[in-house]
Design an enzyme around this catalytic site. Structure first.
Site, PDB file in Angstrom:
ATOM      1  N   SER A 111     -49.973   7.622 -34.770  1.00 18.89           N
ATOM      2  CA  SER A 111     -50.373   6.624 -35.253  1.00 18.89           C
ATOM      3  C   SER A 111     -52.298   5.883 -34.437  1.00 18.89           C
ATOM      4  CB  SER A 111     -49.814   5.255 -35.601  1.00 18.89           C
ATOM      5  OG  SER A 111     -50.421   4.340 -35.576  1.00 18.89           O
ATOM      6  N   ASP A 146     -46.916   6.116 -46.740  1.00 12.31           N
ATOM      7  CA  ASP A 146     -48.104   5.289 -45.426  1.00 12.31           C
ATOM      8  C   ASP A 146     -48.872   4.881 -45.922  1.00 12.31           C
ATOM      9  OD1 ASP A 146     -48.571   4.497 -42.988  1.00 12.31           O
ATOM     10  OD2 ASP A 146     -49.632   6.099 -42.221  1.00 12.31           O
ATOM     11  N   CYS A 149     -52.376   4.487 -42.255  1.00 10.21           N
ATOM     12  CA  CYS A 149     -53.174   5.796 -41.554  1.00 10.21           C
ATOM     13  C   CYS A 149     -52.343   7.049 -43.090  1.00 10.21           C
ATOM     14  CB  CYS A 149     -52.641   5.832 -39.599  1.00 10.21           C
ATOM     15  SG  CYS A 149     -53.332   4.947 -39.251  1.00 10.21           S
ATOM     16  N   HIS A 173     -44.584   6.549 -42.532  1.00  7.82           N
ATOM     17  CA  HIS A 173     -45.215   6.414 -41.308  1.00  7.82           C
ATOM     18  C   HIS A 173     -45.037   7.337 -40.056  1.00  7.82           C
ATOM     19  CE1 HIS A 173     -48.914   4.902 -38.925  1.00  7.82           C
ATOM     20  NE2 HIS A 173     -48.248   4.798 -38.183  1.00  7.82           N
ATOM     21  N   GLU A 174     -43.611   7.091 -40.287  1.00 13.27           N
ATOM     22  CA  GLU A 174     -42.536   8.249 -38.865  1.00 13.27           C
ATOM     23  C   GLU A 174     -42.059   8.503 -39.129  1.00 13.27           C
ATOM     24  OE1 GLU A 174     -39.743   4.408 -36.661  1.00 13.27           O
ATOM     25  OE2 GLU A 174     -41.701   3.374 -36.690  1.00 13.27           O
TER      26      GLU A 174
END
Length: 488
Positions: A206, A405, A408, A462-463
């Site tokens: 991120s 995501d 980003c 995202h993760e």
């Protein structure tokens, strides 16, 4: 009371190998092992044993507990958690886990979450740490895809005020954050010399698109100063940089953010007319302002103006998508989501806090550190040139992103990868992506030339390590081995 007691300890003659004291409810023993780069003593307080080491070169102190039994329960695997004073009234939290296999020779890696101002306990408990929460359980279980399957892992809450870290926060930008992390590593290796002189990797996500390039570049500059004889310190043998769904360059990613919202592979988040309107606003307001913000440190007026111009576009645009989770557009915007945040309540448990040596109440992503960065318009500053310098220096670098995501998004990540300047850049830009497989199963698309690799991860938010743990561990290993990505 503790400071008074410490003064008593320091003033005592170190004529004997060990000395045990009883005072103010503490029990302490001084370590006079030859060759120590400072003073070390052992304290027992309220049933918890702590080690305190005062580093001679920096004046910093490390204060930690050993083998708390929390998170990593693999027999024989050591762990340490506690604080390192990186400045006056600046206590930075760290949690270290030995590699599960051959820790005495395994490489060493540092994990940092983004924010700015988000705790690395996110990564530890939700992504790539030794334990995770499954099936709505209130206590964690072992993670078979933990990064410490391969490397000795250090997780750090930075800047001050993030996670378990506490004290005065003087950090207000990516550039000002780097020296404190360097100092933390110096103190850590002084106390744990058995882990120094290893291949070192920096992995982040991120806002790590800022942290990763700048911290790596700072480490390299410090190493150069050591080699030139201008600095006496422990060299960090940086060989790898990994960035997951990074925020690198607003001038590239602001526009791609809108393109992703219309043309991602799942479903459009906005209709064509909204796309056209906001693309026009971005190109006429946000991007021209960003062209005047080209420094990672100066140009405060220009960068503040760019931040304001882009925030106006982003805020208005954001009104169009309140119904989905921006970190994983496949999930609703309200209600339970994956990965679960069960770990937060766990870290608020007084028994857990006591066992790991935590002295402040855990906060996942507090506002104060983020505000400090906002005041310097740090997010509007590009670290693309810094990233290019890192790749040029020979650091094996991987940029990867989960394709669900939107915060980003992978559109912007790929565009930033294609913009990296290094000897292999023309071949990299022109290279077509290929399937990336894990044990024969297609998990994404990638390309790799020289020291730079790019990977789009399918079916991931995202993760990435939370959604695709086996892939994430494979990427980690290949990068730490100083190889470009390759399918298995």
């Amino acid at each position: 009371m503790f400071l008074q007691f410490r003064q008593v300890l320091v003033s005592l003659a170190l004529a004997t190998l060990t000395l045990t004291l009883q005072a103010n409810g503490f029990a302490a023993r001084i370590d006079t092992t030859p060759g120590l780069k400072g003073k070390r003593y052992f304290i027992e307080e309220d049933g918890i044993k702590r080690t305190v080491f005062e580093h001679e070169d920096t004046g910093a102190t490390i204060d930690f507990v050993t083998n708390s039994g929390i998170c990593e329960t693999t027999p024989g695997v050591n762990q340490y958690s506690g604080y390192i004073s990186v400045g006056k009234n600046m206590s930075m939290w760290f949690w270290f886990f030995e590699a599960r296999h051959e820790p005495e020779t395994a490489p060493f890696a540092l994990w940092l979450n983004g924010g700015p101002g988000c705790s690395s306990m996110l990564g530890l408990f939700e992504e790539n740490g030794p334990c995770k929460f499954s099936n709505n359980e209130s206590t964690p279980s072992l993670n078979p895809y933990s990064y410490n399957e391969y490397a000795n892992m250090l997780y750090v809450d930075q800047p001050i005020g993030t996670g378990f870290s506490y004290g005065d926060d003087t950090v207000n930008s990516t550039v000002t954050a780097a020296p404190y992390v360097w100092k933390l590593l110096q103190v850590f290796f002084a106390n744990f010399p058995q882990y120094e002189c290893r291949d070192f990797g920096l992995f982040t996500e991120s806002y790590g698109g800022h942290y990763g390039p700048e911290f790596a570049d700072y480490f390299q500059s410090q190493n150069a100063a050591i080699c030139d004889g201008h600095l006496e310190a422990e060299k960090i043998d940086l060989v790898a940089l990994g960035i997951n769904n990074g925020w690198y360059d607003a001038s590239i990613q602001e526009k791609e953010y809108i393109n992703f919202s219309r043309y991602n592979s799942y479903y459009p988040l906005i209709n064509e007319s909204t796309y056209t309107a906001y693309l026009n606003a971005c190109e006429t307001q946000c991007l021209p302002a960003l062209q005047n913000c080209t420094s990672t440190t100066g140009q405060l007026t220009e960068c503040n103006a760019a931040q304001t111009a882009c925030d106006i576009v982003d805020t208005a645009y954001g009104n169009y998508y309140p119904s989905f989770n921006a970190y994983d557009i496949r999930q609703p915007g309200t209600g339970p989501s994956f990965p679960p945040d069960t770990y937060v309540a766990y870290l608020h448990d007084p028994a857990v806090m006591k066992a790991i040596g935590a002295r402040s109440t855990y906060t996942e992503c507090p506002e104060a550190p983020s505000v400090n960065f906002w005041l310097t318009a740090d997010s509007s500053r590009s670290f693309e040139a810094t990233l290019s310098s890192v790749v040029q220096s020979g650091i094996t670098t991987v940029m990867f992103a989960g394709d669900a995501d939107s915060v980003c998004d992978w559109f912007g990540g790929l565009a930033c990868a294609n913009a990296v300047s290094y000897p292999g850049a023309p071949a990299f830009r022109n290279k077509e992506v290929a399937n990336y497989t894990v044990n024969g199963e297609v998990k994404g698309t990638f390309k790799s030339v020289g020291k730079l690799s790019w990977l789009r991860v399918f079916d991931s938010g995202h993760e990435v390590p939370a959604f695709q743990p086996e892939l994430a561990l494979q990427v980690f290993k290949q990068t730490m081995q100083k190889k470009g990505l390759f399918s298995t």
